[in-house]
Motif scaffolding. Structure first.
Motif, PDB file in Angstrom:
ATOM      1  N   LYS A   7       0.817  -1.202   0.000  1.00  0.00           N
ATOM      2  CA  LYS A   7       0.000   0.000   0.000  1.00  0.00           C
ATOM      3  C   LYS A   7       0.860   1.265   0.000  1.00  0.00           C
ATOM      4  CE  LYS A   7      -4.012  -1.977   2.293  1.00  0.00           C
ATOM      5  NZ  LYS A   7      -4.833  -2.008   3.501  1.00  0.00           N
ATOM      6  N   GLU A   8       1.935   1.244   0.780  1.00  0.00           N
ATOM      7  CA  GLU A   8       2.841   2.393   0.815  1.00  0.00           C
ATOM      8  C   GLU A   8       3.498   2.618  -0.541  1.00  0.00           C
ATOM      9  OE1 GLU A   8       5.679   2.024   3.956  1.00  0.00           O
ATOM     10  OE2 GLU A   8       4.131   2.046   5.515  1.00  0.00           O
ATOM     11  N   ASN A   9       3.901   1.531  -1.189  1.00  0.00           N
ATOM     12  CA  ASN A   9       4.530   1.653  -2.502  1.00  0.00           C
ATOM     13  C   ASN A   9       3.550   2.163  -3.550  1.00  0.00           C
ATOM     14  OD1 ASN A   9       7.046   0.871  -1.622  1.00  0.00           O
ATOM     15  ND2 ASN A   9       6.716  -1.298  -2.097  1.00  0.00           N
ATOM     16  N   ILE A  10       2.321   1.713  -3.496  1.00  0.00           N
ATOM     17  CA  ILE A  10       1.298   2.188  -4.428  1.00  0.00           C
ATOM     18  C   ILE A  10       1.023   3.664  -4.197  1.00  0.00           C
ATOM     19  CG2 ILE A  10      -1.149   2.009  -5.042  1.00  0.00           C
ATOM     20  CD1 ILE A  10      -0.897  -1.016  -4.603  1.00  0.00           C
ATOM     21  N   LEU A  11       0.933   4.065  -2.948  1.00  0.00           N
ATOM     22  CA  LEU A  11       0.702   5.474  -2.634  1.00  0.00           C
ATOM     23  C   LEU A  11       1.873   6.332  -3.100  1.00  0.00           C
ATOM     24  CD1 LEU A  11      -1.144   7.541  -1.344  1.00  0.00           C
ATOM     25  CD2 LEU A  11       0.006   7.121   0.820  1.00  0.00           C
ATOM     26  N   LYS A  12       3.094   5.865  -2.884  1.00  0.00           N
ATOM     27  CA  LYS A  12       4.275   6.587  -3.362  1.00  0.00           C
ATOM     28  C   LYS A  12       4.235   6.750  -4.878  1.00  0.00           C
ATOM     29  CE  LYS A  12       8.085   5.682  -0.294  1.00  0.00           C
ATOM     30  NZ  LYS A  12       9.352   5.026  -0.071  1.00  0.00           N
ATOM     31  N   LEU A  14       1.609   6.763  -6.813  1.00  0.00           N
ATOM     32  CA  LEU A  14       0.562   7.726  -7.170  1.00  0.00           C
ATOM     33  C   LEU A  14       1.005   9.166  -6.913  1.00  0.00           C
ATOM     34  CD1 LEU A  14      -2.650   5.894  -5.899  1.00  0.00           C
ATOM     35  CD2 LEU A  14      -1.932   6.271  -8.264  1.00  0.00           C
ATOM     36  N   VAL A  15       1.700   9.394  -5.818  1.00  0.00           N
ATOM     37  CA  VAL A  15       2.202  10.737  -5.523  1.00  0.00           C
ATOM     38  C   VAL A  15       3.214  11.164  -6.574  1.00  0.00           C
ATOM     39  CG1 VAL A  15       3.596  12.061  -3.893  1.00  0.00           C
ATOM     40  CG2 VAL A  15       1.737  10.643  -3.055  1.00  0.00           C
TER      41      VAL A  15
END
Length: 82
Positions: A7-12, A14-15
């Motif tokens: 989830k953190e990698n996906i959010l990164k 997207l940012v």
């Protein structure tokens, strides 16, 4: 724990993609304005006085902007320090 990392990698991702899209849009807009407008920038345009007929320059507007910025700094600096 792996799910959290994913989830953190996906959010990164997207940012970073949104930042890339924003910067890319800015580059396209500024580039378009620069390419279309560079031929109109001449020393006469920059340093002559304003004329209502359209063949004048922008010097008075530049000076007025500098006065406005200076006045804003004079007013805002003491307020910001205090």
């Amino acid at each position: 724990m792996n799910s959290r990392k994913l989830k953190e990698n996906i959010l990164k991702l997207l940012v970073y993609l949104s930042a890339l899209f924003t910067v890319g849009s800015l580059v396209v807009i500024v580039g378009y304005i620069f390419i279309k407008g560079i031929k109109g920038i001449t020393p006469t345009f920059l340093f002559s006085s304003y004329s209502a007929s359209g063949d004048g320059g922008i010097l008075p507007m530049v000076i007025t902007t500098l006065y406005t910025v200076a006045l804003s700094l004079i007013i805002a600096t003491p307020i910001g320090i205090l």
